[in-house]
Design an enzyme around this catalytic site. Sequence first.
Site, short mmCIF file in Angstrom:
data_model
loop_
_atom_site.label_atom_id
_atom_site.label_comp_id
_atom_site.label_asym_id
_atom_site.label_seq_id
_atom_site.Cartn_x
_atom_site.Cartn_y
_atom_site.Cartn_z
N LYS A 178 114.01 105.10 90.70
CA LYS A 178 114.02 103.73 91.21
C LYS A 178 113.66 102.77 90.09
O LYS A 178 112.57 102.86 89.51
CB LYS A 178 113.03 103.60 92.37
CG LYS A 178 113.38 104.50 93.56
CD LYS A 178 112.39 104.37 94.70
CE LYS A 178 111.01 104.83 94.33
NZ LYS A 178 110.09 104.90 95.50
N THR A 210 106.33 92.90 99.39
CA THR A 210 107.14 94.12 99.24
C THR A 210 106.34 95.39 99.52
O THR A 210 106.72 96.48 99.09
CB THR A 210 107.71 94.19 97.81
OG1 THR A 210 106.61 94.13 96.87
CG2 THR A 210 108.66 93.05 97.54
N GLY A 212 105.23 98.67 100.96
CA GLY A 212 105.90 99.71 101.74
C GLY A 212 107.31 100.04 101.32
O GLY A 212 107.99 100.83 101.98
N THR A 213 107.78 99.49 100.20
CA THR A 213 109.18 99.71 99.82
C THR A 213 109.47 101.19 99.55
O THR A 213 110.52 101.71 99.96
CB THR A 213 109.55 98.89 98.57
OG1 THR A 213 108.57 99.11 97.55
CG2 THR A 213 109.62 97.42 98.89
N GLY A 214 108.58 101.88 98.84
CA GLY A 214 108.83 103.28 98.50
C GLY A 214 108.87 104.17 99.73
O GLY A 214 109.77 105.00 99.88
N CYS A 215 107.90 103.99 100.61
CA CYS A 215 107.87 104.78 101.86
C CYS A 215 109.12 104.50 102.68
O CYS A 215 109.74 105.41 103.25
CB CYS A 215 106.64 104.40 102.69
SG CYS A 215 105.06 104.52 101.84
#
Length: 273
Positions: A178, A210, A212-215
């Site tokens: 990412k 932003t 929580g984007t990875g989860c």
Amino acid sequence: MTTNTAPPRVLTVAGSDSGGGAGIQADLKTMLALGVHGMSVITAVTAQNSLGVQGYWELPAEAVRAQYRSVVDDIGVQAIKTGMLASIELVETVSALLTDAPAPVVVDPVGVSKHGDALLAAEAVATVRERLLPVATLVTPNLHEVTQLTGLEVTDESRMLDAAKALRDLGPRWTLIKGGHLEGEAADLLLGPTGETHWYRAPRHDNRHTHGTGCTLASAIASQLAKGEPMPTAVANAKSYVTGAIEHGFALGSGIGPVDHFWEQRNGRFQTR
């Protein structure tokens, strides 16, 4: 009596976020928004809000093992996603459970929160590398996690392929690097088991909320895989969903707010993917 058909089932193995923006809460919101049935194995409980993580407490390995067996042995799963595992013991426990997983496994190698708080013990990084990555169908690190796992520093897109190869050499079938922390477009690179590459690009939205984007991305990919999408399509659809969620992220508290997991429903743009 009418018996309705159950939607695809996705299991998240991760920590709880008391603020609701990341972790188990983000995973289950994402799964509901994308039309699958979400289930959970909680590995840790955090005291967390828009300003950061004030503390976390791991669950015993026995509790994690019991949750997993309870769900998988009775209800079954079409995809599994892992997040915060916190310690060597929990990484070892979850890795052992996933060795014979009956479905694709998406590993989000959570190391640090959005606010810079450590969510994985430093001594557990080697265990993630040696035990968890080899059982992963897909691993989805951000650039900090790439460095943590491989020692490589990615400062521009030209180094993303080298990072993807280094991670794939650790065992996962697919690797998604990412590039959201780089300048310019939000570009991600997917490397497949035979060396094929897929680039995913999206406009960068000027929105600081932003959390929580990875989860959310990892859960969205797992949801698409559970619905039978091939990996490149699953990642493309998940990327589109997360880009919209980032665009519509909203303020909560006095720090960094979450992405909006229900942005499509709120804006009348929901489409079955």
